[in-house]
Design an enzyme around this catalytic site. Sequence first.
Site, PDB file in Angstrom:
ATOM      1  CB  CYS A 268      11.352 -28.902 -24.745  1.00 50.01           C
ATOM      2  SG  CYS A 268      10.614 -28.008 -23.369  1.00 50.01           S
TER       3      CYS A 268
ATOM      4  CG  ASN B 147       7.457 -22.612 -27.595  1.00 49.72           C
ATOM      5  OD1 ASN B 147       6.469 -22.849 -28.293  1.00 49.72           O
ATOM      6  ND2 ASN B 147       8.515 -23.385 -27.579  1.00 49.72           N
TER       7      ASN B 147
ATOM      8  CB  ALA C  44       5.593 -21.002 -11.181  1.00 50.44           C
ATOM      9  CG  HIS C  45       9.949 -22.581 -15.192  1.00 51.71           C
ATOM     10  ND1 HIS C  45      10.957 -22.531 -16.128  1.00 51.71           N
ATOM     11  CD2 HIS C  45       9.043 -23.464 -15.664  1.00 51.71           C
ATOM     12  CE1 HIS C  45      10.666 -23.355 -17.131  1.00 51.71           C
ATOM     13  NE2 HIS C  45       9.509 -23.931 -16.869  1.00 51.71           N
TER      14      HIS C  45
ATOM     15  CD  GLN D 210       7.185 -19.187 -23.506  1.00 46.54           C
ATOM     16  OE1 GLN D 210       7.601 -18.073 -23.211  1.00 46.54           O
ATOM     17  NE2 GLN D 210       7.864 -20.291 -23.235  1.00 46.54           N
TER      18      GLN D 210
ATOM     19  N   GLY E   3       3.896 -26.874 -16.695  1.00 47.81           N
ATOM     20  CA  GLY E   3       3.113 -26.734 -17.914  1.00 47.81           C
ATOM     21  C   GLY E   3       2.947 -28.034 -18.684  1.00 47.81           C
TER      22      GLY E   3
ATOM     23  CB  THR F  10       2.418 -34.350  -0.514  1.00 47.51           C
ATOM     24  OG1 THR F  10       2.113 -35.592   0.116  1.00 47.51           O
ATOM     25  CG2 THR F  10       2.563 -33.263   0.539  1.00 47.51           C
TER      26      THR F  10
END
Length: 395
Positions: free
Chosen positions: A326, A152, A201-202, A180, A72, A238
């Site tokens: 964070c 959040n 994703a997490h 969120q 994100g 990659t």
Amino acid sequence: MEKKIYLDNAATTKTRPEVVEAMLPYFTEKFGNPSSIYEFASQNKKAVDEARGIIAKALGAEISEIYFTGGGTESDNWALKATADAYASKGNHIITSKIEHHAILHTCEYLEKHGYEVTYVDVNENGIIKLDQLKKAIRPTTILISIMFANNEIGTIQPIKEIGQIAKEHNILFHTDAVQAFGQLPIDVNEMGIDLLSASAHKLHGPKGIGCLYIRKGAKLRSLIHGGAQERQRRAGTENVPGIVGFGKAVEIALETMEERKEKQIQLRERLIKRVMAEVPYTRVNGDRMKRLPNNVNFSFQFIEGESLLIMLDMNNICASSGSACTSGSLDPSHVLLAIGLPHEIAHGSLRITLSDENTEEEIDYTVDKIKEIVNKLRQMSPLYEDYLRGSRQK
């Protein structure tokens, strides 16, 4: 209770077993680089495209509008910096809110040091952006509006469709940090007028280190990371094939279970709020009571320090937070709580609890019992609380 009670799902979620299972072959058996031309690698390119399709469908977007990132924070940086760069000839003004995640706020600070102007719009006491102020902030030089989908810390959901309409009327790009909200709430980028959207994703039981940026077709965003020609020459590096596959699987599960999870989380959330508000005096719930994420609760307890509460909850096997992970370790009160009007001394006593569908009523009741016990203990040691009680008796 001996079992660890995890109540910090806004910080990160446990990766679902089905997601791990889907990812595993791409670490060992299917390890090819999807940019290579031989068949062994092209199978991985197909897996990446399938995950891209799942995410696109979840947003009502086209497959070609989804770009994978490292998470994100990268998506937010890309949306803001690349827009500023690409539209510099049109203007140098960006609008955001005072309660954004630091991935947005710190990027805006960076842009301000490089000649851009940023307006930080206020929110009301529930954390909802003031639309009139947003409209008044628009200038001929405004190139981007960036407002988060849901906060959040306090869980407040913003009027995204209305903001999208305002942006469209003024021919301004609209970005939303939906980290969120994605997987928790239905999102349709076309219906809501969203041009750019960040997701990770997490936050929805997928793996860490993978996210995406939705870029509406026609938006002239350039690359943030330079190198190879991956992601249709817009994001070099990659591809993280296991992460992308896991992201797709997590989104697939999130869509299938959304309504069921929402119902359960709201039930647990309301049980938590009802008990705490009834049993712990001098407490308030932060954020809008109705327009909030299903799994989010944010309390402020007067006369205590939130950090002490967190440490003592941890000693009782309860994982929670005082705000964004964070900013963990910062001694400053939450910028979000200050923005909704809380004084410093109350903002310092905050507790954020964010649920998952694995939490139980037994865990909620145990947590409330411990909150009650710990808050009472901390208040007994607080000179502020003692002064308050003394003053109340004298009245």
